[in-house]
Design an enzyme around this catalytic site. Sequence first.
Site, PDB file in Angstrom:
ATOM      1  N   GLN A  80       0.835  -1.358  -0.085  1.00 15.12           N
ATOM      2  CA  GLN A  80      -0.144  -0.006  -0.098  1.00 15.12           C
ATOM      3  C   GLN A  80       0.867   1.129   0.176  1.00 15.12           C
ATOM      4  O   GLN A  80       0.325   2.369  -0.024  1.00 15.12           O
ATOM      5  CB  GLN A  80      -0.783   0.031   1.127  1.00 15.12           C
ATOM      6  CG  GLN A  80      -1.869  -1.071   1.248  1.00 15.12           C
ATOM      7  CD  GLN A  80      -2.396  -1.368   2.857  1.00 15.12           C
ATOM      8  OE1 GLN A  80      -3.289  -0.615   3.098  1.00 15.12           O
ATOM      9  NE2 GLN A  80      -1.781  -2.254   3.264  1.00 15.12           N
ATOM     10  N   ASP A 108       6.519   4.552  -1.536  1.00 15.93           N
ATOM     11  CA  ASP A 108       7.741   5.067  -1.289  1.00 15.93           C
ATOM     12  C   ASP A 108       8.906   4.283  -2.008  1.00 15.93           C
ATOM     13  O   ASP A 108      10.049   4.792  -1.919  1.00 15.93           O
ATOM     14  CB  ASP A 108       8.084   5.079   0.136  1.00 15.93           C
ATOM     15  CG  ASP A 108       8.016   3.756   0.743  1.00 15.93           C
ATOM     16  OD1 ASP A 108       8.013   2.440   0.134  1.00 15.93           O
ATOM     17  OD2 ASP A 108       7.360   3.554   2.175  1.00 15.93           O
ATOM     18  N   HIS A 136      -1.509   1.441  -4.177  1.00 13.89           N
ATOM     19  CA  HIS A 136      -1.670   2.809  -4.172  1.00 13.89           C
ATOM     20  C   HIS A 136      -0.975   3.704  -5.140  1.00 13.89           C
ATOM     21  O   HIS A 136      -1.028   5.014  -5.092  1.00 13.89           O
ATOM     22  CB  HIS A 136      -1.897   3.309  -2.763  1.00 13.89           C
ATOM     23  CG  HIS A 136      -2.887   2.844  -1.922  1.00 13.89           C
ATOM     24  ND1 HIS A 136      -2.835   2.577  -0.396  1.00 13.89           N
ATOM     25  CD2 HIS A 136      -4.167   2.493  -2.176  1.00 13.89           C
ATOM     26  CE1 HIS A 136      -4.010   2.046  -0.024  1.00 13.89           C
ATOM     27  NE2 HIS A 136      -4.797   2.041  -1.097  1.00 13.89           N
ATOM     28  N   GLY A 192       2.973  -4.477   9.101  1.00 15.70           N
ATOM     29  CA  GLY A 192       2.721  -3.009   9.305  1.00 15.70           C
ATOM     30  C   GLY A 192       1.551  -2.397   8.604  1.00 15.70           C
ATOM     31  O   GLY A 192       1.659  -1.534   8.215  1.00 15.70           O
ATOM     32  N   GLU A 234       1.294  -3.442  17.228  1.00 18.37           N
ATOM     33  CA  GLU A 234       0.230  -3.697  18.221  1.00 18.37           C
ATOM     34  C   GLU A 234      -0.898  -4.316  17.287  1.00 18.37           C
ATOM     35  O   GLU A 234      -0.738  -4.551  15.968  1.00 18.37           O
ATOM     36  CB  GLU A 234      -0.195  -2.306  18.656  1.00 18.37           C
ATOM     37  CG  GLU A 234      -0.360  -1.252  17.180  1.00 18.37           C
ATOM     38  CD  GLU A 234      -0.765   0.087  17.899  1.00 18.37           C
ATOM     39  OE1 GLU A 234      -1.775   0.560  17.837  1.00 18.37           O
ATOM     40  OE2 GLU A 234       0.311   0.590  18.363  1.00 18.37           O
TER      41      GLU A 234
HETATM   42  P1  NAD Z   1      -1.851   2.758   8.777  1.00 21.03           P
HETATM   43  O1  NAD Z   1      -1.084   3.995   9.003  1.00 21.03           O
HETATM   44  O2  NAD Z   1      -3.108   2.702   8.801  1.00 21.03           O
HETATM   45  O3  NAD Z   1      -1.131   1.612   9.795  1.00 21.03           O
HETATM   46  C1  NAD Z   1       0.206   1.313  10.009  1.00 21.03           C
HETATM   47  C2  NAD Z   1       0.245  -0.023  10.742  1.00 21.03           C
HETATM   48  O4  NAD Z   1       1.735  -0.170  11.254  1.00 21.03           O
HETATM   49  C3  NAD Z   1      -0.276   0.100  12.227  1.00 21.03           C
HETATM   50  O5  NAD Z   1      -1.269  -0.859  12.428  1.00 21.03           O
HETATM   51  C4  NAD Z   1       0.788   0.140  13.305  1.00 21.03           C
HETATM   52  O6  NAD Z   1       0.561  -0.318  14.445  1.00 21.03           O
HETATM   53  C5  NAD Z   1       2.068  -0.594  12.497  1.00 21.03           C
HETATM   54  N1  NAD Z   1       3.376  -0.078  12.780  1.00 21.03           N
HETATM   55  C6  NAD Z   1       3.929   1.097  12.916  1.00 21.03           C
HETATM   56  N2  NAD Z   1       5.080   1.059  13.241  1.00 21.03           N
HETATM   57  C7  NAD Z   1       5.573  -0.251  13.151  1.00 21.03           C
HETATM   58  C8  NAD Z   1       6.785  -0.965  12.908  1.00 21.03           C
HETATM   59  N3  NAD Z   1       7.671  -0.303  13.203  1.00 21.03           N
HETATM   60  N4  NAD Z   1       6.741  -2.242  12.641  1.00 21.03           N
HETATM   61  C9  NAD Z   1       5.491  -3.020  12.635  1.00 21.03           C
HETATM   62  N5  NAD Z   1       4.256  -2.490  12.182  1.00 21.03           N
HETATM   63  C10 NAD Z   1       4.260  -0.918  12.633  1.00 21.03           C
HETATM   64  O7  NAD Z   1      -1.222   2.218   7.409  1.00 21.03           O
HETATM   65  P2  NAD Z   1      -1.761   1.433   6.499  1.00 21.03           P
HETATM   66  O8  NAD Z   1      -2.521   0.219   7.036  1.00 21.03           O
HETATM   67  O9  NAD Z   1      -0.514   1.110   5.449  1.00 21.03           O
HETATM   68  O10 NAD Z   1      -2.720   2.394   5.637  1.00 21.03           O
HETATM   69  C11 NAD Z   1      -2.532   3.810   5.590  1.00 21.03           C
HETATM   70  C12 NAD Z   1      -2.280   4.242   4.010  1.00 21.03           C
HETATM   71  O11 NAD Z   1      -1.447   5.306   3.980  1.00 21.03           O
HETATM   72  C13 NAD Z   1      -2.096   3.383   3.075  1.00 21.03           C
HETATM   73  O12 NAD Z   1      -2.739   3.417   2.229  1.00 21.03           O
HETATM   74  C14 NAD Z   1      -0.568   3.683   2.587  1.00 21.03           C
HETATM   75  O13 NAD Z   1      -0.647   3.942   1.255  1.00 21.03           O
HETATM   76  C15 NAD Z   1      -0.510   5.233   2.905  1.00 21.03           C
HETATM   77  N6  NAD Z   1       0.942   5.647   3.670  1.00 21.03           N
HETATM   78  C16 NAD Z   1       2.150   5.404   2.999  1.00 21.03           C
HETATM   79  C17 NAD Z   1       3.302   5.523   3.462  1.00 21.03           C
HETATM   80  C18 NAD Z   1       4.285   5.020   2.779  1.00 21.03           C
HETATM   81  O14 NAD Z   1       4.256   5.094   1.357  1.00 21.03           O
HETATM   82  N7  NAD Z   1       5.643   4.780   3.411  1.00 21.03           N
HETATM   83  C19 NAD Z   1       3.361   6.374   4.746  1.00 21.03           C
HETATM   84  C20 NAD Z   1       2.062   6.646   5.290  1.00 21.03           C
HETATM   85  C21 NAD Z   1       0.940   6.271   4.741  1.00 21.03           C
END
Ligand code: NAD
Length: 248
Positions: free
Chosen positions: A98, A101, A116, A185, A213
């Site tokens: 999802q 990056d 996405h 994650g 979590e």
């Molecule tokens: P979310 O923000 O809804 O959930 C993130 C999950 O990661 C949480 O359940 C949290 O407990 C867990 N988490 C946090 N730190 C962690 C770690 N160090 N190790 C393991 N787990 C960890 O994210 P989502 O479910 O991916 O959905 C959010 C949306 O935002 C997605 O559509 C995504 O495309 C987008 N997004 C993308 C990026 C990126 O490209 N890196 C960053 C932020 C959001």
Amino acid sequence: MYRKAADIIRSAKRLTAFTGAGISVESGIPTFRGRHGLWNRYDPKFLDIHYFLAFPDECWVKIKEIFYDFFGQAKPNAAHYALHELEAMSLLDVVITQNIDNLHQEAGSSTVYEYHGTSRFLVCLECMKRYHVSEVDLVKLPPLCSSCGGILKPDFVFFGEGIPEPANTLSADEADQSDVFILIGTSGKVTPAAYIPHMAKENGARIIEINTEPSAYTDTISDVFLQGRATDVMENLMEAVGRDADNS
Ligand code: NAD
């Protein structure tokens, strides 16, 4: 639990990793939601397609700051590399992410479905020409198409937009075909992406989940829940997979 997860991985006929924002947290990219999430600092409306179309200049200032000046510097972490290693060991077939990056590709994963879209490309809203970010000057905003003068938009899904093809269909196919999914994650709250692991479970897949979590999946579809940071858990898991393989 690691032994059980390693056994499931090694006996998989087709293994898919399904990743979310949490896998990139240790690369320095925050999640959107949650206590330290981006939406505590920014109003998400600048990623709403209708708002973007009405106010591209204003939106691009925030987009550049977050997705190019800041995210653009991030490097893959041990969890991204572990998935590449699993692919190299012929244990992992596909990564559905999802994330936008590009860190799975930078870590070497070759089959990555970007559900996405990606921040690494920009697309012209008039003629649909695509540009790699390195080809575009992000000094004068909004960036314009060199062919037709249209406004460029990052090639990732904004609120109010559909899921891009072929990632949409290919991801649904994986939910049909894979007999094991590793979720890393992801909260399971962002739809329609969140349905994919449920579809896989309905088709008989076993689910290994890694998260700091419990998520919406933990008490519903996960067969094994490995709680902890993605990097630590993946390193332990790789050791269990490798060690078991050495002994067999
Ligand atoms: P979310 O923000 O809804 O959930 C993130 C999950 O990661 C949480 O359940 C949290 O407990 C867990 N988490 C946090 N730190 C962690 C770690 N160090 N190790 C393991 N787990 C960890 O994210 P989502 O479910 O991916 O959905 C959010 C949306 O935002 C997605 O559509 C995504 O495309 C987008 N997004 C993308 C990026 C990126 O490209 N890196 C960053 C932020 C959001």
